[in-house]
Motif scaffolding. Structure first.
Motif, PDB file in Angstrom:
ATOM      1  N   CYS A  12      33.309  30.333  54.287  1.00 19.29           N
ATOM      2  CA  CYS A  12      34.100  29.488  54.034  1.00 19.29           C
ATOM      3  C   CYS A  12      34.760  29.032  55.600  1.00 19.29           C
ATOM      4  O   CYS A  12      35.090  30.045  56.287  1.00 19.29           O
ATOM      5  N   PRO A  13      34.976  27.784  55.791  1.00 22.93           N
ATOM      6  CA  PRO A  13      35.961  27.540  57.171  1.00 22.93           C
ATOM      7  C   PRO A  13      37.218  28.346  57.029  1.00 22.93           C
ATOM      8  O   PRO A  13      37.717  28.305  56.150  1.00 22.93           O
ATOM      9  N   PRO A  14      37.977  28.616  58.226  1.00 22.43           N
ATOM     10  CA  PRO A  14      38.926  29.499  58.282  1.00 22.43           C
ATOM     11  C   PRO A  14      40.003  28.371  57.702  1.00 22.43           C
ATOM     12  O   PRO A  14      40.034  27.275  57.924  1.00 22.43           O
ATOM     13  N   GLY A  15      41.167  28.927  57.398  1.00 24.38           N
ATOM     14  CA  GLY A  15      42.207  28.494  57.066  1.00 24.38           C
ATOM     15  C   GLY A  15      42.830  28.540  55.443  1.00 24.38           C
ATOM     16  O   GLY A  15      41.889  28.617  54.520  1.00 24.38           O
ATOM     17  N   TRP A  16      43.933  28.553  55.175  1.00 25.80           N
ATOM     18  CA  TRP A  16      44.436  28.661  53.734  1.00 25.80           C
ATOM     19  C   TRP A  16      43.909  27.708  52.801  1.00 25.80           C
ATOM     20  O   TRP A  16      43.683  27.959  51.621  1.00 25.80           O
ATOM     21  N   ALA A  17      43.877  26.436  53.501  1.00 24.12           N
ATOM     22  CA  ALA A  17      43.429  25.138  52.514  1.00 24.12           C
ATOM     23  C   ALA A  17      41.840  25.305  52.033  1.00 24.12           C
ATOM     24  O   ALA A  17      41.725  25.218  50.802  1.00 24.12           O
ATOM     25  N   TRP A  18      41.183  25.791  53.010  1.00 27.18           N
ATOM     26  CA  TRP A  18      39.800  26.060  52.801  1.00 27.18           C
ATOM     27  C   TRP A  18      39.550  27.018  51.644  1.00 27.18           C
ATOM     28  O   TRP A  18      38.931  27.195  50.868  1.00 27.18           O
ATOM     29  N   GLN A  19      40.439  28.418  51.825  1.00 26.64           N
ATOM     30  CA  GLN A  19      40.218  29.448  51.069  1.00 26.64           C
ATOM     31  C   GLN A  19      40.640  29.149  49.587  1.00 26.64           C
ATOM     32  O   GLN A  19      40.102  29.676  48.721  1.00 26.64           O
ATOM     33  N   GLY A  20      42.015  28.426  49.615  1.00 26.70           N
ATOM     34  CA  GLY A  20      42.156  27.859  48.378  1.00 26.70           C
ATOM     35  C   GLY A  20      41.216  27.080  47.562  1.00 26.70           C
ATOM     36  O   GLY A  20      41.184  27.136  46.460  1.00 26.70           O
TER      37      GLY A  20
END
Length: 168
Positions: free
Chosen positions: A107-115
């Motif tokens: 997954c690309p970094p960042g909370w939005a991507w992880q969500g």
């Protein structure tokens, strides 16, 4: 407890969880005992555990750890499923944890991507498009339990890659 005993979810306890190391692992360190949506609870635990793993390990080390966790997870899931009387008992969530770690690794970094990764993985795990459905319905052993979620992870990774490529 024999392999033919079937324990309903409400009968699972901390005693069962700690009665064998395989149970502790297969039930996601206890997250699989959640009375509501144990698969989602296991996936959330995977997300929480991934954060320190990501900080401590490089990509190659993390990929190696995931391969080991998958390989060792198969016998843990087999033992736990046999003791519960159902190879894919709802409390078994190791099959969510390890594949979701793979999704987060890709997954690309960042909370939005992880969500988004979390939502996509749960969607594909529930819907089970082929070949995940084949492994879920036809391969009635621990490898099948682990593999169907691995395919769900692959679908989530594919969608994330497409979205990232097109910058949507």
């Amino acid at each position: 407890m024999s392999g033919i005993d079937i324990l309903p979810r409400k009968a699972l306890s901390l005693r069962f969880l700690f009665s064998h190391p395989a149970h502790f692992v297969a039930c996601g360190f206890g997250s699989g005992l959640s009375p509501l949506a144990p698969g989602t609870a296991g996936t959330l635990l995977a997300w929480v555990l991934f954060l320190p793993l990501r900080a401590w390990l490089g990509d190659a080390q993390l990929a190696g750890l995931l391969a080991v966790c998958f390989a060792l997870g198969v016998p843990a899931v087999q033992k736990t499923g046999a003791d519960l009387g159902a190879v894919d008992h709802g409390s078994i969530v190791w099959d969510e944890i390890v594949p979701f770690w793979l999704v987060l690794l890709c997954c690309p970094p960042g909370w939005a991507w992880q969500g988004a990764a979390f939502l996509l993985f749960r969607f594909f795990d529930i819907v089970k498009p082929q070949p995940a459905r084949y492994f879920d319905t036809q391969v009635k052993n621990a490898f099948g339990v682990m593999a169907d979620d691995l395919f769900a992870a692959c679908y989530a990774i594919l969608v994330l890659a497409i979205v990232q490529f097109f910058g949507v």
